[in-house]
Design a protein around this motif. Structure first.
Motif, PDB file in Angstrom:
ATOM      1  N   GLN A 182     -16.760 -21.616  -5.924  1.00  0.00           N
ATOM      2  CA  GLN A 182     -15.420 -21.228  -5.486  1.00  0.00           C
ATOM      3  C   GLN A 182     -15.242 -21.655  -4.041  1.00  0.00           C
ATOM      4  OE1 GLN A 182     -14.844 -17.028  -6.207  1.00  0.00           O
ATOM      5  NE2 GLN A 182     -14.748 -17.304  -8.422  1.00  0.00           N
ATOM      6  N   ARG A 183     -14.106 -22.268  -3.769  1.00  0.00           N
ATOM      7  CA  ARG A 183     -13.819 -22.693  -2.409  1.00  0.00           C
ATOM      8  C   ARG A 183     -12.811 -21.725  -1.821  1.00  0.00           C
ATOM      9  NH1 ARG A 183      -9.725 -25.611  -0.147  1.00  0.00           N
ATOM     10  NH2 ARG A 183     -10.245 -26.807   1.713  1.00  0.00           N
TER      11      ARG A 183
ATOM     12  N   PHE B 287      -9.835 -20.109  -0.379  1.00  0.00           N
ATOM     13  CA  PHE B 287      -8.481 -20.600  -0.118  1.00  0.00           C
ATOM     14  C   PHE B 287      -8.171 -20.430   1.363  1.00  0.00           C
ATOM     15  CE2 PHE B 287      -7.972 -18.508  -4.444  1.00  0.00           C
ATOM     16  CZ  PHE B 287      -8.140 -19.680  -5.167  1.00  0.00           C
TER      17      PHE B 287
ATOM     18  N   GLN C 295      -7.563 -17.031   2.414  1.00  0.00           N
ATOM     19  CA  GLN C 295      -8.791 -16.219   2.485  1.00  0.00           C
ATOM     20  C   GLN C 295      -9.471 -16.404   3.848  1.00  0.00           C
ATOM     21  OE1 GLN C 295     -10.556 -17.626  -1.336  1.00  0.00           O
ATOM     22  NE2 GLN C 295     -10.450 -15.498  -2.025  1.00  0.00           N
TER      23      GLN C 295
ATOM     24  N   THR D 226      -3.954  -7.534  -4.729  1.00  0.00           N
ATOM     25  CA  THR D 226      -4.993  -7.526  -5.745  1.00  0.00           C
ATOM     26  C   THR D 226      -5.125  -8.927  -6.347  1.00  0.00           C
ATOM     27  OG1 THR D 226      -4.291  -5.317  -6.255  1.00  0.00           O
ATOM     28  CG2 THR D 226      -5.758  -6.356  -7.838  1.00  0.00           C
ATOM     29  N   GLY D 227      -6.359  -9.337  -6.548  1.00  0.00           N
ATOM     30  CA  GLY D 227      -6.583 -10.632  -7.167  1.00  0.00           C
ATOM     31  C   GLY D 227      -6.602 -11.793  -6.192  1.00  0.00           C
ATOM     32  N   GLU D 228      -6.388 -11.490  -4.909  1.00  0.00           N
ATOM     33  CA  GLU D 228      -6.426 -12.568  -3.918  1.00  0.00           C
ATOM     34  C   GLU D 228      -7.862 -12.960  -3.561  1.00  0.00           C
ATOM     35  OE1 GLU D 228      -3.763 -14.395  -2.222  1.00  0.00           O
ATOM     36  OE2 GLU D 228      -2.963 -13.718  -4.141  1.00  0.00           O
ATOM     37  N   GLY D 229      -8.817 -12.194  -4.065  1.00  0.00           N
ATOM     38  CA  GLY D 229     -10.217 -12.558  -3.825  1.00  0.00           C
ATOM     39  C   GLY D 229     -10.798 -11.976  -2.542  1.00  0.00           C
ATOM     40  N   LYS D 230     -10.587 -10.699  -2.329  1.00  0.00           N
ATOM     41  CA  LYS D 230     -11.070 -10.073  -1.096  1.00  0.00           C
ATOM     42  C   LYS D 230     -12.598  -9.990  -1.042  1.00  0.00           C
ATOM     43  CE  LYS D 230      -8.160  -6.553  -1.680  1.00  0.00           C
ATOM     44  NZ  LYS D 230      -7.146  -7.086  -2.613  1.00  0.00           N
ATOM     45  N   THR D 231     -13.221  -9.921  -2.224  1.00  0.00           N
ATOM     46  CA  THR D 231     -14.686  -9.884  -2.236  1.00  0.00           C
ATOM     47  C   THR D 231     -15.234 -11.132  -1.551  1.00  0.00           C
ATOM     48  OG1 THR D 231     -14.343  -9.018  -4.465  1.00  0.00           O
ATOM     49  CG2 THR D 231     -16.609  -9.333  -3.765  1.00  0.00           C
ATOM     50  N   LEU D 232     -14.618 -12.244  -1.870  1.00  0.00           N
ATOM     51  CA  LEU D 232     -15.066 -13.504  -1.282  1.00  0.00           C
ATOM     52  C   LEU D 232     -14.665 -13.591   0.192  1.00  0.00           C
ATOM     53  CD1 LEU D 232     -16.479 -16.173  -2.069  1.00  0.00           C
ATOM     54  CD2 LEU D 232     -14.210 -17.142  -2.527  1.00  0.00           C
TER      55      LEU D 232
ATOM     56  N   TRP E  25     -23.175 -10.622  -6.785  1.00  0.00           N
ATOM     57  CA  TRP E  25     -22.242 -11.729  -6.965  1.00  0.00           C
ATOM     58  C   TRP E  25     -22.187 -12.593  -5.700  1.00  0.00           C
ATOM     59  CZ3 TRP E  25     -16.293 -10.469  -7.417  1.00  0.00           C
ATOM     60  CH2 TRP E  25     -15.619 -11.501  -8.052  1.00  0.00           C
TER      61      TRP E  25
ATOM     62  N   SER F 125     -17.352 -10.912 -11.824  1.00  0.00           N
ATOM     63  CA  SER F 125     -16.294 -10.066 -11.295  1.00  0.00           C
ATOM     64  C   SER F 125     -16.258  -8.695 -11.944  1.00  0.00           C
ATOM     65  CB  SER F 125     -14.940 -10.758 -11.441  1.00  0.00           C
ATOM     66  OG  SER F 125     -14.614 -10.899 -12.801  1.00  0.00           O
TER      67      SER F 125
ATOM     68  N   ASP G 173     -10.801  -6.992 -11.523  1.00  0.00           N
ATOM     69  CA  ASP G 173      -9.576  -7.734 -11.606  1.00  0.00           C
ATOM     70  C   ASP G 173      -9.219  -8.038 -13.061  1.00  0.00           C
ATOM     71  OD1 ASP G 173      -8.202 -10.450 -10.880  1.00  0.00           O
ATOM     72  OD2 ASP G 173     -10.204 -11.032 -11.528  1.00  0.00           O
TER      73      ASP G 173
ATOM     74  N   LYS H 134      -7.787 -10.397 -15.712  1.00  0.00           N
ATOM     75  CA  LYS H 134      -7.371 -11.778 -15.950  1.00  0.00           C
ATOM     76  C   LYS H 134      -6.566 -11.866 -17.233  1.00  0.00           C
ATOM     77  CE  LYS H 134     -10.033 -14.654 -13.126  1.00  0.00           C
ATOM     78  NZ  LYS H 134     -11.441 -14.483 -12.801  1.00  0.00           N
TER      79      LYS H 134
ATOM     80  N   ARG I  69      -1.336 -11.306 -10.672  1.00  0.00           N
ATOM     81  CA  ARG I  69      -2.298 -11.817  -9.702  1.00  0.00           C
ATOM     82  C   ARG I  69      -2.267 -13.340  -9.640  1.00  0.00           C
ATOM     83  NH1 ARG I  69      -6.255 -13.897 -12.151  1.00  0.00           N
ATOM     84  NH2 ARG I  69      -7.674 -13.891 -10.391  1.00  0.00           N
TER      85      ARG I  69
HETATM   86  P1  ADP Z   1      -9.382  -8.580  -4.999  1.00  0.00           P
HETATM   87  O1  ADP Z   1     -10.522  -7.756  -4.527  1.00  0.00           O
HETATM   88  O2  ADP Z   1      -8.633  -9.191  -3.851  1.00  0.00           O
HETATM   89  O3  ADP Z   1      -8.482  -7.885  -5.930  1.00  0.00           O
HETATM   90  P2  ADP Z   1     -11.459 -10.078  -6.309  1.00  0.00           P
HETATM   91  O4  ADP Z   1     -12.353 -10.269  -5.152  1.00  0.00           O
HETATM   92  O5  ADP Z   1     -11.820  -9.063  -7.301  1.00  0.00           O
HETATM   93  O6  ADP Z   1      -9.975  -9.799  -5.802  1.00  0.00           O
HETATM   94  O7  ADP Z   1     -11.246 -11.488  -6.988  1.00  0.00           O
HETATM   95  C1  ADP Z   1     -10.382 -11.689  -8.038  1.00  0.00           C
HETATM   96  C2  ADP Z   1     -10.762 -12.904  -8.822  1.00  0.00           C
HETATM   97  O8  ADP Z   1     -10.426 -14.080  -8.122  1.00  0.00           O
HETATM   98  C3  ADP Z   1     -12.227 -12.981  -9.142  1.00  0.00           C
HETATM   99  O9  ADP Z   1     -12.398 -13.259 -10.484  1.00  0.00           O
HETATM  100  C4  ADP Z   1     -12.727 -14.138  -8.302  1.00  0.00           C
HETATM  101  O10 ADP Z   1     -13.763 -14.812  -8.909  1.00  0.00           O
HETATM  102  C5  ADP Z   1     -11.504 -14.991  -8.148  1.00  0.00           C
HETATM  103  N1  ADP Z   1     -11.489 -15.749  -6.885  1.00  0.00           N
HETATM  104  C6  ADP Z   1     -11.478 -15.245  -5.650  1.00  0.00           C
HETATM  105  N2  ADP Z   1     -11.452 -16.208  -4.722  1.00  0.00           N
HETATM  106  C7  ADP Z   1     -11.442 -17.377  -5.386  1.00  0.00           C
HETATM  107  C8  ADP Z   1     -11.410 -18.757  -4.990  1.00  0.00           C
HETATM  108  N3  ADP Z   1     -11.375 -19.113  -3.710  1.00  0.00           N
HETATM  109  N4  ADP Z   1     -11.398 -19.691  -5.960  1.00  0.00           N
HETATM  110  C9  ADP Z   1     -11.427 -19.320  -7.257  1.00  0.00           C
HETATM  111  N5  ADP Z   1     -11.453 -18.047  -7.698  1.00  0.00           N
HETATM  112  C10 ADP Z   1     -11.452 -17.091  -6.783  1.00  0.00           C
END
Ligand code: ADP
Ligand code: MG
Length: 830
Positions: free
Chosen positions: A80-81, A83, A86, A103-109, A141, A180, A521, A523, A566
């Motif tokens: 995953q790259r 964004f 992010q 939600t779904g913006e990928g905050k974990t990453l 993860w 996830s 999240d 999907k 999302r």
């Molecule tokens: P949030 O906590 O913001 O609700 P999550 O961290 O649970 O979101 O991530 C939501 C989904 O988005 C996960 O399945 C994750 O793998 C995916 N995701 C996050 N960042 C990226 C990215 N840069 N590229 C592809 N998928 C991503």
């Protein structure tokens, strides 16, 4: 006006965002060069960065390069790259902010960016999650990114801790697919708690981080300390942790022997009191007030003349608590009875909270009311509010999908600025207007019909409720309509995560409490899904989120809505409310009720009037205000305690980990150097104990501090209850609390010092051995005898007489005058 405000705020937000947006091209510019590095070269960046920090380079200066390196590592490991948005979120977290990202913006990453950067300093980064399951999920993860870059990553859970261990590579592909919502245990190796804290990055819940802090302050050897320092914390779902959970302080307590009959007696009395005549209920403030009639009745039942003078604060407190338990706490709403136990239901998530107890006798009062086993009343050994715990960190930051409505609180309480980050893709979700029904039954009927209709198209539906009880009820309605559905009353977070992850499947209908599975999240098409499934759900309109009641806080409603739409997916949300919902019952004006009455519409037919929608939002804003005030109030009081706690814990820590010289110096500070006999005694002890002298001294100090600290906590609790009872006239209870609290604190310090001096002759003897506090406490009573009253001020009524002395003179005065006498150099005669 509203528009003007949003614009103003919108401008403010874009101004705040600017410096972070400016970082993005800088990071992106580095990508070609960094992508060209080999794996080994990329990893070597970590030691290079550390060396540069050593030479004085700031983390801020390193940010673009470090972020670029993390992004590259994520590309190579997780595929995953990050964004661009992010990167923006990550930069906000790095500079003590709250990043609002949907939600779904990928905050974990997102968190991996500032976590890596800040861990380079070697001081450790804590990432705080809302439950144990999420901390395991996130570490297993994201651990691959840190590990790839040569940093260690760990997890602290309720009764276990793990370190990330990449040993088993074969699980890798499955993890990237399911990471996830599933914990890849193959990557987590159990470890000592201490080692989990030694890791560069440690994931864990607010509860565990906070409790470990308190537990460490009950330890007797330096080796048993768990935490090392509070450097940087990134709090995920920050509104849930720093706001919702912040209403209940963390308490470590143990049982004492208070009689069960006591609670039973008050439960019986409460049972005979009637609402309105004997007590008034204030639902808004979640409080009750006994009337004069009620008090007289209780006095009669107790067989006493005057509860205040005959029995005092403790009785009044228990009586009130029993009535609160009866009037404001309902079975299957605020709590459930499981076996012979009363288990709290979290008001926000609807989830059971075994092991957690309401304090100050409320839990026992409910146990008595339900005829459950009454657990022993407990004694507090340590406590702290989350607000004050998180203020320990040198740097704090947070992220969530819903922060803006609590912007003021984040700023005022934690000094954190909230910045809303734009979404990666444009939002396509449609938020429909609320539908309003006269009765709850009508509302449920309409919901069932709506779900059936949406379900026919194959569009997945997620139904959010406020409690487990409502889940069941709604499930009955759906059954009657013949709608196949899943009810999420999960007993554990992991299972819950797995179910919620599938709520986006074609034709799925899921009923869950509002925040169930938060952090997992949804999907479209389910997980794993095929492109075909995804497209089918997409063309059916995406996830339909149906809210069954508006929550007290707009934030919680927005969380529920945020489940849908999302990453630019289509989606739809709608709330169904009724005039019988608690929010409406409490806050809807009579006017509205009259208007509704006049409509003469069938109960399952909705009414849409902007009047009601507006009044709902006004009600929510008002409750948010109430609750903020309530938390501010708790905090104000805890701030007084916080000063005491910090001072005492600092001294305690010095005794635990300080040098021998420091410990001895502390003793010399408290003894009278002109007192020849004491100096003689110290000299003799030093000779007799030799090199054991400092360690014996440490133990004496630790035990003494702990014992008096526990007494102090109790005294402060009583003080708190009593200042409120005294709140009449022009006296401000808080000022009284502060003033008398300071007196108690001063006397605490004096008591500790004089006790240590008094115990010196026993130093090194059998009477002082290493024991956990709970046993120390009962022993200590024996050692101390009866003359060791804790402090001069506590538990004395304000008008009670006390005797003070100065020179040869003695005087009898009222207790409330004591302070001014003490200031004039009088002392209290015991
Ligand atoms: P949030 O906590 O913001 O609700 P999550 O961290 O649970 O979101 O991530 C939501 C989904 O988005 C996960 O399945 C994750 O793998 C995916 N995701 C996050 N960042 C990226 C990215 N840069 N590229 C592809 N998928 C991503
Ligand atoms: Mg999340």
């Amino acid at each position: 006006m509203a528009n003007f405000l949003t614009n103003l705020f919108g401008d403010q937000n874009s101004r705040d965002l600017k410096p972070y947006l400016a970082l993005v091209p800088k990071i992106n510019e580095l990508e070609p060069a960094i992508s060209a590095l080999s794996d080994a070269q990329l990893k070597a960046k970590t030691s290079e960065f550390k060396a540069r920090i050593e030479k004085g380079e700031t983390l801020d200066a390193l940010l673009p390069e470090a972020f670029a390196v993390v992004r590259e590592a994520s590309k190579r490991t997780l595929k995953q790259r990050h964004f661009d948005v992010q990167l923006v979120g990550g930069a906000i977290l790095h500079s003590r902010g709250i990043a609002e990202m949907r939600t779904g913006e990928g905050k974990t990453l997102v968190a991996t960016l500032p976590a890596y950067l800040n861990a380079l300093s070697g001081h450790g980064v804590h990432i705080v999650t809302v439950n144990d399951y999420l901390s395991r999920r996130d570490a297993s993860w994201m651990g691959q990114i840190y590990d790839f870059l040569g940093l260690t990553c760990a997890v602290i859970n309720h009764e276990s801790s793990y370190i990330y261990d990449p040993a088993h590579k074969e699980a890798d592909e499955k993890r990237d697919e399911e990471g996830s919502f599933k914990v890849a245990y193959e990557f987590l190796r159990p470890c000592e708690r201490r080692d989990a804290y030694k890791a560069d990055i440690t994931y864990g819940t607010n509860q565990e981080f906070g409790f470990d802090y308190l537990r460490d302050n009950l330890e007797y050897t330096p080796e048993s300390l768990r935490q090392r320092e509070w450097n940087f914390a990134i709090v995920d779902e920050v509104d849930s942790i720093l706001i919702d959970e912040a209403r209940t302080p963390l308490i470590i307590s143990a049982a004492t022997a208070d009689s069960e009959d006591f609670y039973k007696m008050f439960a019986k009395i409460a049972n005979q009191l009637l609402a309105e005549t004997d007590y008034k209920i204030d639902e808004k403030r979640k409080a009750i007030q006994l009337t004069d009639v009620g008090i007289t009745k209780a006095e009669k039942l107790l067989g006493i003349e005057n509860i205040y003078t005959d029995r005092g604060v403790k009785y009044v407190h228990h009586l009130e608590t029993a009535v609160r338990a009866k009037a404001l706490f309902h079975k299957d709403k605020e709590y459930v009875v499981r076996g012979s136990e009363v288990v709290i239901v979290d008001e926000f998530t609807g989830r059971l909270q075994p092991g957690r107890r309401w304090s100050e006798g409320l839990h026992q009062a409910i146990e008595a009311k339900e005829g459950a086993t009454i657990q022993k009343e407990s004694r507090t050994y340590a406590s702290i509010t989350y607000q004050n715990f998180f203020r320990l960190y040198k740097k704090l930051s947070g992220m969530t999908g819903t922060a803006l409505t609590s912007r003021e609180e984040f700023f005022k309480v934690y000094g954190l600025n909230t910045i809303s980050v734009p979404t990666n893709n444009p939002i396509k979700r449609i938020d429909q207007n609320d539908l309003i029904f006269q009765t709850e039954v009508g509302k449920f009927k309409a919901i069932a019909r709506k779900v059936k209709e949406v379900n026919k198209k194959g569009q997945p539906v997620l139904i959010g409720t406020v409690s487990i009880e409502k889940n069941e009820l709604l499930s009955e309605y759906l059954k009657r309509e013949g709608v196949v559905h899943e009810v999420l009353n999960a007993k554990n977070h992991e299972r819950e995560g797995e179910i919620i992850a599938q709520a986006g499947r074609l034709g799925a209908v899921t009923i869950a409490t509002n925040m169930a599975g938060r952090g997992v999240d949804i999907k479209l098409g389910g997980k794993p899904s095929t492109d075909e499934d995804y497209e089918k759900v997409k063309s059916a309109g995406g996830l339909f989120v149906l809210g069954t009641e508006r929550h007290e806080a707009r934030r919680i409603d927005n969380q529920l809505r945020g489940r849908s739409g999302r990453q630019g997916d289509p989606g739809e949300t709608q709330f169904f409310v009724s005039l019988e919902d608690s929010l409406m019952r409490i806050f809807a004006t009579d006017m509205i009720k009259k208007v509704m009455g006049r409509f003469k519409i069938a109960e399952d037919e909705p009414i849409e009037t902007s009047l009601i929608t507006r009044s709902l939002e006004t009600a929510q804003t008002r409750i948010e205000g109430f609750n903020f005030d309530a938390r501010k109030h708790v905090l104000e009081y805890d701030d007084v305690m916080n000063l005491h706690r910090k001072t005492v814990y600092e001294r305690r820590r010095k005794m635990l980990v300080g040098s021998d010289e420091d410990v001895v110096k502390d003793l010399m500070n408290i003894v009278d150097e002109n007192d020849a006999s004491v100096m003689e005694l110290i000299k003799a002890k030093k000779e007799a104990l030799g090199s054991d002298f400092p360690s014996a001294l440490r133990r004496l100090f630790l035990q003494t501090i702990d014992m008096f600290w526990v007494e102090h906590l109790e005294a402060m609790d009583y003080l708190r209850a009593s200042v409120n009872l005294r709140a009449y006239g022009q006296r401000d209870p808080f000022i009284e609390y502060k003033r008398e609290g300071l007196m108690l604190f001063k006397s605490l310090q004096i008591s500790i010092d004089s006790q240590v001096v008094k115990m010196l002759p026993n130093l090194g003897g059998n009477s002082i051995e290493l024991k956990p506090l709970s046993t120390v406490e009962s022993d200590a009573k024996g050692i101390l005898g009866n003359d060791a009253a804790v402090s001069s001020g506590d538990k004395v009524g304000r008008n009670e007489k006390v005797i003070v002395m100065k020179g040869g003179e003695e005087k009898e005065i009222k207790f409330k005058k004591l302070d001014s006498y003490l200031r004039d150099g009088w002392t209290l005669k015991k």
